[in-house]
Design an enzyme around this catalytic site. Structure first.
Site, PDB file in Angstrom:
ATOM      1  N   HIS A   1     -59.097 -48.844 -16.553  1.00  0.00           N
ATOM      2  CA  HIS A   1     -58.529 -49.916 -17.375  1.00  0.00           C
ATOM      3  C   HIS A   1     -57.864 -50.983 -16.519  1.00  0.00           C
ATOM      4  O   HIS A   1     -57.928 -52.168 -16.831  1.00  0.00           O
ATOM      5  CB  HIS A   1     -57.478 -49.349 -18.338  1.00  0.00           C
ATOM      6  CG  HIS A   1     -58.047 -48.781 -19.596  1.00  0.00           C
ATOM      7  ND1 HIS A   1     -58.572 -49.570 -20.587  1.00  0.00           N
ATOM      8  CD2 HIS A   1     -58.156 -47.508 -20.036  1.00  0.00           C
ATOM      9  CE1 HIS A   1     -58.992 -48.806 -21.574  1.00  0.00           C
ATOM     10  NE2 HIS A   1     -58.749 -47.554 -21.271  1.00  0.00           N
TER      11      HIS A   1
ATOM     12  N   GLU B   1     -48.218 -41.639 -21.585  1.00  0.00           N
ATOM     13  CA  GLU B   1     -48.924 -42.236 -22.724  1.00  0.00           C
ATOM     14  C   GLU B   1     -49.984 -41.268 -23.260  1.00  0.00           C
ATOM     15  O   GLU B   1     -50.042 -40.981 -24.454  1.00  0.00           O
ATOM     16  CB  GLU B   1     -49.575 -43.538 -22.267  1.00  0.00           C
ATOM     17  CG  GLU B   1     -50.377 -44.243 -23.342  1.00  0.00           C
ATOM     18  CD  GLU B   1     -51.163 -45.420 -22.802  1.00  0.00           C
ATOM     19  OE1 GLU B   1     -51.606 -46.245 -23.607  1.00  0.00           O
ATOM     20  OE2 GLU B   1     -51.346 -45.510 -21.565  1.00  0.00           O
ATOM     21  N   HIS B   2     -50.848 -40.768 -22.377  1.00  0.00           N
ATOM     22  CA  HIS B   2     -51.871 -39.784 -22.734  1.00  0.00           C
ATOM     23  C   HIS B   2     -51.580 -38.488 -21.982  1.00  0.00           C
ATOM     24  O   HIS B   2     -51.313 -38.517 -20.780  1.00  0.00           O
ATOM     25  CB  HIS B   2     -53.275 -40.246 -22.326  1.00  0.00           C
ATOM     26  CG  HIS B   2     -53.680 -41.583 -22.870  1.00  0.00           C
ATOM     27  ND1 HIS B   2     -53.429 -42.770 -22.194  1.00  0.00           N
ATOM     28  CD2 HIS B   2     -54.322 -41.923 -24.010  1.00  0.00           C
ATOM     29  CE1 HIS B   2     -53.908 -43.777 -22.907  1.00  0.00           C
ATOM     30  NE2 HIS B   2     -54.455 -43.292 -24.010  1.00  0.00           N
TER      31      HIS B   2
ATOM     32  N   ASP C   1     -59.544 -43.065 -27.652  1.00  0.00           N
ATOM     33  CA  ASP C   1     -59.552 -44.524 -27.531  1.00  0.00           C
ATOM     34  C   ASP C   1     -60.389 -45.170 -28.621  1.00  0.00           C
ATOM     35  O   ASP C   1     -60.167 -46.345 -28.961  1.00  0.00           O
ATOM     36  CB  ASP C   1     -60.122 -44.942 -26.169  1.00  0.00           C
ATOM     37  CG  ASP C   1     -59.162 -44.669 -25.027  1.00  0.00           C
ATOM     38  OD1 ASP C   1     -57.956 -44.533 -25.293  1.00  0.00           O
ATOM     39  OD2 ASP C   1     -59.627 -44.578 -23.873  1.00  0.00           O
TER      40      ASP C   1
END
Length: 416
Positions: A253, A315-316, A346
């Site tokens: 990302h 976050e994950h 996602d």
């Protein structure tokens, strides 16, 4: 990926936390100037920045027509349309389950209390389109707003991809602006001649968007500051290939992405490190992220691994089994077991992929339908309940020195 044992670990963890909490700081002065210019100059300033930063001419229409949205839907492939419909259905069903309910009950005889749910009136959805087009982010931000009953949803995205426009058409969204960056945040927060202001801005963006959202948060509500994506895998045994692919998937990302494996197994650490090294050769963005912020922590105990995971508040987070949920305290979204690839979340699982970063998972969860509603509490007394409870309320009011409070209760017949 670096493999780090006990020595030097605490210092590195602190560096990673400080890094992710300061990523957007360099963007604050620029964002502040842009916000001030658009707030003062309106459309003219917005167009100047859009021409300079979003690659459109100052004469271009900022608002995308319904015809262009529909054309995009007509042009995307049948396979994309089918996938979009499935994802949207799952996201909508999950949001509907999250929607707070209205209720009331009798606290004591004659006193009824409860809550009512009301949607926000207008929200802005920021959809990034820089390094990658992200139609999935449009689904994740707009669908919960629709489920909440928000009347006006304005979408902003610089150079939006055809797939993003198609997603807007499918959802029935009609207010879509071809703008991005801090200038788009300014337009949504303060309004211009052609873009009415909104009550809340949601959605991730680059450092300038994150900085702008922070700066406008005293004038316009925001969901959360959103920094570079983060992944932590905490495991005592698993397939190194699967772990490596999940780590790379999030790392691609952004070069500033954070990718971490936590385990007590030295051999697993070495295998994952080797697998990542081989696979990032064909993924330059992930390679940069891994070199800068890819770490494998080998702890001396399982308890230590779990404590480290919660301190990072990722976050994950991927864990081995449902039993692990018992110790997880801080995480945006949790993925359980070998088949739960993080990219599934996602796109298509249903839970929102707009998640807290930078340690904010200690304080809140991901974007949800609850971000788009207000909970209004309600209370109703009859005379008997007022006479019963009024004297106690008067006692509390007088203890606080608030004579007017006590008088308002006495005026209705209560004594105390």
């Amino acid at each position: 990926m670096r493999i780090v044992y006990t020595k030097g670990r605490d210092r590195l963890v602190q560096q990673l936390v400080e890094r992710r909490n300061s990523v957007e700081e360099h963007a604050v002065p620029v964002a502040r100037r842009i916000l001030a210019a658009v707030r003062k100059g309106g459309d003219a300033a917005l167009r100047r920045y859009a021409a300079r930063l979003d690659g459109i001419t100052e004469q271009s229409q900022l608002r995308i027509s319904e015809q262009e949205l529909q054309q995009a839907w007509d042009e995307v492939s049948p396979a994309f349309r089918a996938a979009l419909k499935t994802a949207a259905s799952h996201i909508r069903r999950f949001a509907q389950k999250q929607l707070p309910r209205e209720w009331s009950f009798e606290q004591v005889r004659g006193l009824t209390v409860g809550q009512r749910i009301r949607p926000l009136t207008a929200v802005g959805c920021y959809v990034p389109s820089g390094r990658y087009p992200l139609p999935s982010t449009l689904l994740m931000t707009a669908i919960p707003a629709q489920v909440a009953g928000v009347e006006r949803i304005a979408v902003v995205s610089p150079r939006p991809a055809k797939e993003t426009l198609a997603a807007a058409a499918f959802l029935g969204l009609r207010e879509f602006y071809r703008i991005g960056g801090a200038q788009a945040v300014a337009a949504l927060a303060y309004g211009t001649e052609s873009i009415p202001r909104v009550e809340k801005i949601v959605g991730p963006g680059n450092a300038y968007v994150a900085a702008a959202k922070k700066l406008v948060s005293s004038d316009c509500a925001i969901d959360m500051p959103a920094g570079p994506t983060e992944i932590v895998i905490t495991s005592e045994g698993g397939d190194p290939v699967l772990f490596a692919t999940d780590l790379i998937a999030q790392a691609e990302h952004d070069p500033d992405a954070l990718a971490i494996l936590i385990t007590t197994k030295k051999e697993l650490a070495k295998q994952v490190s080797a697998e990542v090294k081989q696979r990032v050769r064909s993924n330059p963005i992930a390679a940069k992220a891994m070199q800068a912020n890819g770490v494998i922590f080998v702890t001396e105990s399982v308890a230590e691994a779990r404590a480290l995971t919660n301190s990072l508040a990722p976050e994950h987070l991927t864990v081995d089994s449902e039993r692990d949920l018992e110790w997880v305290r801080n995480a945006g979204s949790v993925f359980i077991g070998r088949h739960s690839a993080q990219p599934m979340g996602d796109y298509i699982s249903g839970p929102n992929h707009t998640l807290p970063t930078g340690g904010l998972a200690r304080l809140r969860g991901g974007l949800s339908v609850q971000d788009f509603v207000k909970i209004i509490t309600v209370q109703k007394y009859d005379r008997k309940a007022l006479l019963t409870l009024g004297p106690r309320a008067i006692t509390l009011a007088e203890a606080e020195g608030l004579k007017g409070h006590a008088d308002a209760i006495r005026a209705r017949g209560a004594r105390g």
